[in-house]
Structure formats: structure tokens, C-alpha cells
Design a protein around this motif. Structure first.
Motif, PDB file in Angstrom:
ATOM      1  N   UNK A 295      -6.068  10.244  -6.293  1.00  0.00           N
ATOM      2  CA  UNK A 295      -7.410  10.039  -5.667  1.00  0.00           C
ATOM      3  C   UNK A 295      -7.323  10.488  -4.068  1.00  0.00           C
ATOM      4  N   UNK A 296      -5.932  10.385  -3.588  1.00  0.00           N
ATOM      5  CA  UNK A 296      -5.581  10.699  -2.114  1.00  0.00           C
ATOM      6  C   UNK A 296      -4.230  11.503  -2.034  1.00  0.00           C
ATOM      7  N   UNK A 297      -4.359  12.813  -2.452  1.00  0.00           N
ATOM      8  CA  UNK A 297      -3.326  13.644  -2.434  1.00  0.00           C
ATOM      9  C   UNK A 297      -2.500  13.770  -1.017  1.00  0.00           C
ATOM     10  N   UNK A 298      -3.310  13.218   0.216  1.00  0.00           N
ATOM     11  CA  UNK A 298      -2.706  13.304   1.437  1.00  0.00           C
ATOM     12  C   UNK A 298      -1.799  12.309   1.956  1.00  0.00           C
ATOM     13  N   UNK A 299      -1.477  11.282   0.742  1.00  0.00           N
ATOM     14  CA  UNK A 299      -0.451  10.299   1.047  1.00  0.00           C
ATOM     15  C   UNK A 299       0.809  11.076   1.371  1.00  0.00           C
ATOM     16  N   UNK A 300       1.379  10.328   2.475  1.00  0.00           N
ATOM     17  CA  UNK A 300       2.667  11.017   3.204  1.00  0.00           C
ATOM     18  C   UNK A 300       3.940  10.663   1.951  1.00  0.00           C
ATOM     19  N   UNK A 301       3.644   9.808   1.205  1.00  0.00           N
ATOM     20  CA  UNK A 301       4.702   9.380   0.260  1.00  0.00           C
ATOM     21  C   UNK A 301       4.460  10.002  -1.372  1.00  0.00           C
ATOM     22  N   UNK A 302       3.307  10.905  -1.479  1.00  0.00           N
ATOM     23  CA  UNK A 302       3.193  11.377  -2.456  1.00  0.00           C
ATOM     24  C   UNK A 302       4.126  12.283  -3.192  1.00  0.00           C
ATOM     25  N   UNK A 303       5.141  13.006  -2.501  1.00  0.00           N
ATOM     26  CA  UNK A 303       5.948  13.711  -3.309  1.00  0.00           C
ATOM     27  C   UNK A 303       7.177  12.760  -3.691  1.00  0.00           C
ATOM     28  N   UNK A 304       7.550  11.934  -3.150  1.00  0.00           N
ATOM     29  CA  UNK A 304       8.317  10.850  -3.663  1.00  0.00           C
ATOM     30  C   UNK A 304       7.952  10.079  -4.970  1.00  0.00           C
ATOM     31  N   UNK A 305       6.261   9.763  -4.765  1.00  0.00           N
ATOM     32  CA  UNK A 305       5.804   9.103  -5.824  1.00  0.00           C
ATOM     33  C   UNK A 305       5.520  10.099  -6.994  1.00  0.00           C
ATOM     34  N   UNK A 306       5.542  11.229  -6.973  1.00  0.00           N
ATOM     35  CA  UNK A 306       5.423  12.065  -8.066  1.00  0.00           C
ATOM     36  C   UNK A 306       6.633  12.548  -8.702  1.00  0.00           C
ATOM     37  N   UNK A 307       7.736  12.577  -7.733  1.00  0.00           N
ATOM     38  CA  UNK A 307       9.099  12.539  -8.424  1.00  0.00           C
ATOM     39  C   UNK A 307       9.472  11.584  -9.268  1.00  0.00           C
TER      40      UNK A 307
END
Length: 514
Positions: A295-307
Motif C-alpha cells: 500500500x505504501x511503497x515509499x516506506x524507508x524500510x521497504x527494501x529490507x522488508x521485501x528482502x
């Protein structure tokens, strides 16, 4: 044990050997009349039989067996501490170990199958097992206090303490709903326990010793899971927007859970305990954070979360975040559909009405957020609006997504760090009204818990749903709306992200086609 080692040692497959051992254990328990016995060693055997059963996949049968074990333990008096009966130090210690193992099994089946914990706070006075070595209990003067270093009982003691916390939170949540307790008190209780346990046990742990490293992961998984237990239901609240500082806490707790769960499963030194990982590693935090970053791809932790999500759900890493999320959700939907058909389950009329109105209400919410962000300024981060109902998998959308905070630069801007926005010059707290922020700041200082969730310079116009990995198609069209009206059939490349380059940025071809 490794499959090849089992074949060499026992001359049979791993699955066949497990079935044989399980059947033999069940026969031995039946001969020992485990349903009528008052012998602690038979109870030990029954609980040890349950340990490998109650792991990743828990059924109602497992829940019933654990419930039976708890009732038998209470009939044997295991819910009363052995010191009240002048028992020997070994007997007292064993009874404590068995009871607190049952407390863990009770909570595990509760999480998996739904009913509340059968063991309630105040129903027992069995103390935690002493943090001592087994040999200490055989000494002439048995210890009565915990040791300040790692012992044979440290791992079970760590788990017993965080299970006690998780159990109390189940009933605290009920009290919060009845307005007899506040959400602030529940979250601060978790933070206090985290500070206490890490301060107490991390100093004992040597990361170079595998079993101690295991304990560190178990402690982190258990306590961080408590933050999710308390906060997860507010993440997509349709009534109120979750304050950013709470949302940050939940995201960080979920991320810590996922990273430690992956470490527990992939660290070579911990391979001998990998069989039990399903009792600790759950999918709750992964699904919550997947919906959040979808929903919010701008989250700063998104790269770690997707990994983490790539590993947990075994997702091809070259897919875009949108494709990854849809892959997981559609697979989950299909599996649930099969389960519902097999179990012949029926949804309530309330659920059917809610799902029936889901798409329309979700799209209205997206449109309102887009218009709100446009009015606030071009640089404000906001969720990208879907172009059609078919573009949004229904299971991914809660009834009302809470938009990211809108920041203003005029004189009416609020300086609140709790997720406030400005409406007509008045500050409106878009959060849960019972939070005591003064008390909150004592345990979650603003320096660490800032509430800043997003990448500051995130540009939706240039966001393509992930790294570019496919062909770019140049089309001489002025806008996305004009392009949506064009009828054409493109060539699709399997497993590749296709991007349409436009004057305002790049757009995924699948978005436009939808």
C-alpha cells in the motif's frame, strides 16, 4: 538427522522411521494409562510426545490433545509449585519444566487455532524453573536462587518468561476493549519486559556458542511478537488512523521478527534445531508488512522488508513489489478456497455484505487520498491510485487504508510528532485517543521513535513497482488517460517487468492495460 544418515543407520526412510517412533510412543502411552495416571514421568512422556507435533502446522486435534494434557497436569497438581509440598529439588524443578512447557504449547495452539489460552494468569502459582545447572540440583545444598550466568535451564527460562508476557497480553487486550486498561499500558509493559530480559540474558549469551545464539533469537522473536500481538489490529483500522509512532514501532518489531526468524533457519550453526523452527517462525508479521509496503511503497524500510519476504514466501526476486504481493495473496486465496470447500465452511452474512462492498469503498478511499494529496502539494507522498477494480486484488485492500501524513508548510502546520494533520486550522489527532504520549516518551524517546516512516524524496511519478528488468516501450501519447483509451495487444515477456516511458515518468504496462 539427515535423510542419508537415517538410511545408513536404520535402513529405512526418515518418514517411515518417524511414523514408527510415533506409533510406538502412542502405544506406550496407552499401556501406561496416561489418561488416568498420576505419575509425573508419564506426564513428562506425554508432553515430550506433544512437542514435535505442535509446531508449524497445528490442527484442532493438536489443540484438543494439549487441552487434555493441561487438565491432566492440573489434576496432578502441576499448577501448584512443588515447594508447597516439601518435594525434593529435582521433583520441584521437573514439575516446573513440565508446566511451563505446557504453557508454551497452550499459547502455540491458541495462536494457530483461535480459542483463547486455556491457562489464565492467576490460575497457577508454579514458579519459573531456576536458572541453574542440572548437577546443582543433586548437590547437598541445592540452590534456591538463579545463577547469573548461562546454565542448562537458561533457554527454557527465557521462553517461559516471554510466554508469561504473551499470555497476560491476551487478557489485557480484552480489558482494553472494555476500557479498563489503556493501550499505552499494554505497549509499555512489553517494552519494560524487553528491557528487563535483554539486560538480564544478553549479558549471559556468547554468540559463538550455538545454543546460546539460539536463545538470543528465541528471546527476540518472542518479545517482539508481543508488540505485533497488541498493535496489529490497529494497523488498518477503518475508524481511526494509527499514529505514525505506533506504526513505526509495529513495522520495526515485525522486521526484527522476520530477520531473526530467517537467521534462526539459515545459520549453519543452528541447523540441529532447525526441525523446531516452525514453533517460533510465523507468517503473521510477514503478511502484515507485505500489505503495508504494497500500500505504501515509499516506506524507508521497504527494501529490507521485501528482502525478507522474498525468502519467507520463496518469491522470485526479479518480480516487482506489486507482482510479488499479488503472487502471495492469490496463492493464499486459492489455498483458502480449497480449504473452505473441503471443510464446507460458510461465511457469515455480515462478512458477505462486507466483501460485497469492498471494491467500491476501497476505490473511493483511494480517490479521496489522491485528491487530498494533490491539494496538499505535489511533493506530498501518497499511495498510488489503482486504475481499475481488476487492478487491485480484493484481499489486499482493507476497508480503509490510512494515508501517509500530509505535511504543510503554512502557518497552521502542526509540529506534533504523533501523526497529526491540519484541517481548517485545527489540529486533529488521527490516532487512538487513549494514548498517553507523556508516558510513551519515557519508554520510546523521540530520538529513536520519530514516526518518520517514508523516504523523504520518494516520487510516485517515477515509481515503476520495483527495479527495471524488462523492455521499455516508447509511445507518443500525452498522458496515462489517453493511453488507457488506446486499444492494442502488446507482446508480453514471461517474468519480466514491462515499463511504458511517458512524459511524466514511467508506468507499468500491466497497470495501463488493466
Amino acid at each position: 538427522m539427515d535423510e542419508n544418515l537415517i538410511m545408513q543407520t536404520f535402513g529405512t526412510s526418515k518418514a517411515a522411521l518417524i511414523d514408527s517412533l510415533r506409533s510406538g510412543t502412542e502405544m506406550a502411552l496407552a499401556k501406561a494409562n496416561f489418561l488416568r495416571t498420576t505419575r509425573v514421568d508419564v506426564m513428562q512422556a506425554f508432553v515430550m510426545y506433544l512437542i514435535p507435533l505442535v509446531r508449524a502446522e497445528v490442527s484442532r486435534a493438536h489443540s484438543a490433545l494439549v487441552g487434555t494434557a493441561i487438565r491432566l497436569a492440573e489434576c496432578m497438581g502441576l499448577h501448584r509449585d512443588g515447594t508447597f509440598y516439601s518435594m525434593s529439588p529435582v521433583e520441584v524443578h521437573v514439575r516446573r519444566l513440565v508446566w511451563h512447557q505446557l504453557c508454551f504449547l497452550d499459547l502455540r495452539t491458541c495462536e494457530a487455532t483461535g480459542p483463547r489460552p486455556q491457562i489464565r494468569p492467576g490460575d497457577y502459582d508454579t514458579r519459573f524453573p531456576l536458572n541453574v545447572d542440572d548437577s546443582d540440583l543433586l548437590a547437598d545444598e541445592a540452590p534456591t536462587q538463579d545463577k547469573s550466568y548461562w546454565t542448562d535451564a537458561t533457554l527454557i527460562r527465557i521462553r517461559a518468561e516471554y510466554v508469561e508476557l504473551r499470555r497476560s497480553l491476551w487478557f489485557d487486550i480484552v480489558q482494553i476493549d472494555k476500557k479498563k486498561k489503556t493501550l499505552t499500558s499494554a505497549v509499555i509493559k512489553v517494552q519494560k519486559t524487553w528491557n528487563t530480559l535483554t539486560g538480564k540474558y544478553f549479558t549471559m549469551i556468547d554468540d559463538t556458542i550455538p545454543v546460546q545464539l539460539l536463545a538470543k533469537h528465541v528471546l527476540t522473536l518472542g518479545v517482539q511478537g508481543c508488540f505485533l500481538q497488541v498493535l496489529h489490529r490497529y494497523l488498518f483500522s477503518a475508524a481511526q488512523r494509527m499514529p505514525d509512532r505506533l506504526r513505526q514501532l509495529l513495522i520495526e518489531a515485525g522486521l526484527m521478527q522476520m530477520e531473526h526468524a530467517i537467521a534462526l533457519e539459515t545459520t549453519p550453526e543452528l541447523a540441529k534445531w532447525a526441525w523446531y523452527k516452525g514453533a517460533f517462525n510465523q507468517y503473521h508479521s510477514a503478511l502484515l508488512l507485505m500489505v503495508e509496503v504494497y500500500a505504501y511503497p515509499m516506506r524507508k524500510d521497504a527494501p529490507r522488508i521485501w528482502k525478507c519476504l522474498d525468502y519467507i514466501f520463496d518469491i522470485p526476486s526479479h518480480l516487482s513489489p506489486k507482482q510479488k504481493a499479488e503472487l502471495v495473496i492469490t496463492d493464499l486465496r486459492d489455498r483458502m478456497e480449497v480449504y473452505h470447500q473441503m471443510r464446507k465452511l460458510k461465511a457469515t452474512t455480515q462478512m458477505e455484505e462486507r466483501v460485497g462492498s469492498l471494491n467500491a469503498s476501497s476505490l473511493r478511499g483511494w480517490d479521496d487520498e489522491r485528491q487530498s494529496a494533490a491539494g496538499a502539494g505535489a511533493g506530498a507522498p501518497t499511495a498510488a491510485a489503482p486504475t481499475a477494480v481488476s487492478d487491485v486484488p480484493a484481499p489486499l485492500l482493507p476497508l480503509d487504508f490510512s494515508p501517509p501524513p500530509i505535511e504543510r508548510t503554512d502557518s497552521t502546520t502542526s509540529n506534533s510528532r504523533h501523526g497529526s494533520v491540519v484541517t481548517g486550522g485545527d489540529v486533529v489527532m488521527q490516532g487512538l485517543e487513549d494514548i498517553d504520549w507523556a508516558e510513551w516518551d519515557k519508554y520510546f524517546p523521540i530520538e529513536q521513535n520519530t514516526g518518520e516512516l517514508n523516504v523523504s524524496d520518494f516520487d510516485f511519478a517515477k515509481f515503476t513497482g520495483g527495479g527495471f528488468s524488462g523492455p521499455t516501450i516508447d509511445l507518443a501519447v500525452p498522458s496515462a488517460q489517453d493511453l488507457a483509451d488506446v486499444n492494442f495487444t502488446p507482446t508480453f515477456y514471461p517474468n519480466m517487468s514491462q515499463t511504458v516511458r511517458m512524459p511524466g515518468g514511467s508506468v507499468e504496462l500491466s497497470e495501463i492495460i488493466a
